[in-house]
Design a protein around this motif. Structure first.
Motif, PDB file in Angstrom:
ATOM      1  N   ILE A  61      65.730  -8.758 123.496  1.00  0.00           N
ATOM      2  CA  ILE A  61      65.890 -10.181 123.833  1.00  0.00           C
ATOM      3  C   ILE A  61      66.091 -11.030 122.584  1.00  0.00           C
ATOM      4  N   TRP A  62      65.314 -10.772 121.524  1.00  0.00           N
ATOM      5  CA  TRP A  62      65.266 -11.718 120.417  1.00  0.00           C
ATOM      6  C   TRP A  62      66.218 -11.424 119.258  1.00  0.00           C
ATOM      7  N   LEU A  63      66.624 -10.182 119.048  1.00  0.00           N
ATOM      8  CA  LEU A  63      67.548  -9.918 117.941  1.00  0.00           C
ATOM      9  C   LEU A  63      68.897 -10.619 118.109  1.00  0.00           C
ATOM     10  N   PRO A  64      69.469 -10.672 119.327  1.00  0.00           N
ATOM     11  CA  PRO A  64      70.697 -11.466 119.482  1.00  0.00           C
ATOM     12  C   PRO A  64      70.487 -12.946 119.164  1.00  0.00           C
ATOM     13  N   VAL A  65      69.306 -13.473 119.491  1.00  0.00           N
ATOM     14  CA  VAL A  65      68.989 -14.869 119.173  1.00  0.00           C
ATOM     15  C   VAL A  65      68.893 -15.047 117.655  1.00  0.00           C
ATOM     16  N   VAL A  66      68.285 -14.079 116.975  1.00  0.00           N
ATOM     17  CA  VAL A  66      68.208 -14.099 115.511  1.00  0.00           C
ATOM     18  C   VAL A  66      69.604 -14.187 114.910  1.00  0.00           C
ATOM     19  N   CYS A  67      70.483 -13.313 115.374  1.00  0.00           N
ATOM     20  CA  CYS A  67      71.854 -13.276 114.846  1.00  0.00           C
ATOM     21  C   CYS A  67      72.590 -14.583 115.103  1.00  0.00           C
ATOM     22  N   TRP A  68      72.374 -15.164 116.263  1.00  0.00           N
ATOM     23  CA  TRP A  68      73.071 -16.416 116.598  1.00  0.00           C
ATOM     24  C   TRP A  68      72.628 -17.544 115.679  1.00  0.00           C
ATOM     25  N   PHE A  69      71.335 -17.675 115.455  1.00  0.00           N
ATOM     26  CA  PHE A  69      70.846 -18.747 114.581  1.00  0.00           C
ATOM     27  C   PHE A  69      71.327 -18.555 113.148  1.00  0.00           C
ATOM     28  N   ILE A  70      71.297 -17.321 112.661  1.00  0.00           N
ATOM     29  CA  ILE A  70      71.778 -17.070 111.305  1.00  0.00           C
ATOM     30  C   ILE A  70      73.262 -17.396 111.197  1.00  0.00           C
ATOM     31  N   SER A  71      74.021 -17.083 112.242  1.00  0.00           N
ATOM     32  CA  SER A  71      75.466 -17.351 112.220  1.00  0.00           C
ATOM     33  C   SER A  71      75.761 -18.852 112.142  1.00  0.00           C
ATOM     34  N   LEU A  72      74.849 -19.682 112.659  1.00  0.00           N
ATOM     35  CA  LEU A  72      75.057 -21.128 112.576  1.00  0.00           C
ATOM     36  C   LEU A  72      75.071 -21.590 111.125  1.00  0.00           C
ATOM     37  N   SER A  73      74.168 -21.060 110.323  1.00  0.00           N
ATOM     38  CA  SER A  73      74.148 -21.425 108.901  1.00  0.00           C
ATOM     39  C   SER A  73      75.347 -20.847 108.174  1.00  0.00           C
ATOM     40  N   VAL A  74      75.795 -19.667 108.591  1.00  0.00           N
ATOM     41  CA  VAL A  74      77.002 -19.074 107.995  1.00  0.00           C
ATOM     42  C   VAL A  74      78.205 -19.971 108.251  1.00  0.00           C
ATOM     43  N   ARG A  75      78.329 -20.458 109.483  1.00  0.00           N
ATOM     44  CA  ARG A  75      79.467 -21.320 109.835  1.00  0.00           C
ATOM     45  C   ARG A  75      79.404 -22.676 109.152  1.00  0.00           C
ATOM     46  N   MET A  76      78.213 -23.049 108.680  1.00  0.00           N
ATOM     47  CA  MET A  76      78.080 -24.307 107.947  1.00  0.00           C
ATOM     48  C   MET A  76      78.376 -24.149 106.461  1.00  0.00           C
ATOM     49  N   GLY A  77      78.837 -22.951 106.062  1.00  0.00           N
ATOM     50  CA  GLY A  77      79.349 -22.770 104.715  1.00  0.00           C
ATOM     51  C   GLY A  77      78.449 -22.074 103.726  1.00  0.00           C
ATOM     52  N   HIS A  78      77.302 -21.559 104.163  1.00  0.00           N
ATOM     53  CA  HIS A  78      76.417 -20.900 103.206  1.00  0.00           C
ATOM     54  C   HIS A  78      76.908 -19.496 102.872  1.00  0.00           C
ATOM     55  N   THR A  79      76.719 -19.103 101.618  1.00  0.00           N
ATOM     56  CA  THR A  79      77.161 -17.794 101.146  1.00  0.00           C
ATOM     57  C   THR A  79      76.171 -16.713 101.573  1.00  0.00           C
ATOM     58  N   ALA A  80      76.597 -15.451 101.443  1.00  0.00           N
ATOM     59  CA  ALA A  80      75.742 -14.328 101.827  1.00  0.00           C
ATOM     60  C   ALA A  80      74.424 -14.308 101.048  1.00  0.00           C
ATOM     61  N   PRO A  81      74.427 -14.510  99.711  1.00  0.00           N
ATOM     62  CA  PRO A  81      73.139 -14.538  98.989  1.00  0.00           C
ATOM     63  C   PRO A  81      72.228 -15.676  99.462  1.00  0.00           C
ATOM     64  N   GLU A  82      72.820 -16.827  99.762  1.00  0.00           N
ATOM     65  CA  GLU A  82      72.023 -17.956 100.260  1.00  0.00           C
ATOM     66  C   GLU A  82      71.407 -17.626 101.620  1.00  0.00           C
ATOM     67  N   ILE A  83      72.194 -17.011 102.491  1.00  0.00           N
ATOM     68  CA  ILE A  83      71.698 -16.629 103.813  1.00  0.00           C
ATOM     69  C   ILE A  83      70.561 -15.623 103.679  1.00  0.00           C
ATOM     70  N   ALA A  84      70.752 -14.634 102.784  1.00  0.00           N
ATOM     71  CA  ALA A  84      69.719 -13.615 102.587  1.00  0.00           C
ATOM     72  C   ALA A  84      68.414 -14.257 102.110  1.00  0.00           C
ATOM     73  N   LEU A  85      68.519 -15.215 101.181  1.00  0.00           N
ATOM     74  CA  LEU A  85      67.324 -15.890 100.667  1.00  0.00           C
ATOM     75  C   LEU A  85      66.633 -16.679 101.768  1.00  0.00           C
ATOM     76  N   MET A  86      67.415 -17.361 102.611  1.00  0.00           N
ATOM     77  CA  MET A  86      66.833 -18.143 103.696  1.00  0.00           C
ATOM     78  C   MET A  86      66.139 -17.244 104.721  1.00  0.00           C
ATOM     79  N   VAL A  87      66.764 -16.115 105.044  1.00  0.00           N
ATOM     80  CA  VAL A  87      66.169 -15.195 106.015  1.00  0.00           C
ATOM     81  C   VAL A  87      64.864 -14.619 105.467  1.00  0.00           C
TER      82      VAL A  87
END
Length: 235
Positions: A61-87
């Motif tokens: 149930i929750w892993l797809p939700v995790v991926c969706w929320f992370i993808s929102l920050s990706v679409r807002m222009g954050h780089t892979a290292p930034e996303i990794a740090l935020m996660v």
């Protein structure tokens, strides 16, 4: 009948019985019954169904939700290292929440009828029946309710573009927590790290129930002084 004399009938639905224990509830709930078959909570089949959750429902149930929320920050222009740090930051924040919830909410002392009843539903049932396979992980509805204050807390502390990835990391931390918790009760670790973690958690259940609140690690127990003593005695 005074509260201390009340006897819970384990052959009947438990939830609306435990409140009558009054001050005796604290002692009763920390005397575990070791059985893989859990007790019945409610007379109603519908409400009983809502209290039972298979462990694999949590990642499904929750892993797809995790991926969706992370993808929102990706679409807002954050780089892979930034996303990794935020996660990673979100996961770290979750570990503190995990500790605080377990210590200050799940182990709150109650003696009123509704206090005992709510505590039993929230966490007391797990200490009374620690091997109940279907009441080890959070039901999805309960987890969704906890997500609301976590999301709002992150919105106050973070920017609009970083909040989704932080939330996704925190939610990933929750998934790791619930799956780890199930494994500690029903898994058979062969390597030292999970063996030690399992021993640490079983110590919380059966020896020092007022310490050792970490599930995924003992980090915050060491920080806040709730790491159990080596002799296993209650503080």
């Amino acid at each position: 009948m005074v509260a201390q004399e009340y006897t819970v009938d384990l052959n009947k639905p438990l939830v609306f019985q435990v409140g009558h224990l009054g001050e005796a509830y604290e002692q009763w709930v920390h005397q575990p019954i070791i059985s893989r078959e859990g007790p019945r909570f409610f007379q109603s089949d519908f409400w009983e169904f809502l209290t039972r959750t298979v462990w694999w429902a949590v990642p499904v149930i929750w892993l797809p939700v995790v991926c969706w929320f992370i993808s929102l920050s990706v679409r807002m222009g954050h780089t892979a290292p930034e996303i990794a740090l935020m996660v990673i930051t979100g996961i770290f924040v979750w570990t503190l929440m995990e500790y605080c919830l377990h210590r200050f909410l799940f182990h709150i002392k109650t003696k009123s009828y509704w206090g005992n009843t709510i505590h039993y539903l929230l966490h007391g049932c797990h200490h009374k029946h620690p091997m109940d396979r279907l009441r080890l992980v959070f039901p999805p509805a309960a987890a969704a309710i906890l997500c609301i204050p976590f999301w709002n807390l992150l919105k106050l502390a973070a920017t609009p573009s970083t909040t989704p990835a932080l939330f996704g990391g925190g939610l990933l931390g929750y998934v790791m927590y619930d799956c780890t918790h199930y494994y500690l009760h029903h898994g058979h670790p062969s390597s030292d790290a999970p063996k030690n973690l399992k021993k640490y958690h079983m110590n919380h259940h059966f020896r020092v129930q007022n310490m050792g609140f970490g599930i995924t690690s003992a980090f915050w127990d060491r920080v806040f002084g709730t790491f159990p003593p080596k002799d296993g005695k209650k503080m």
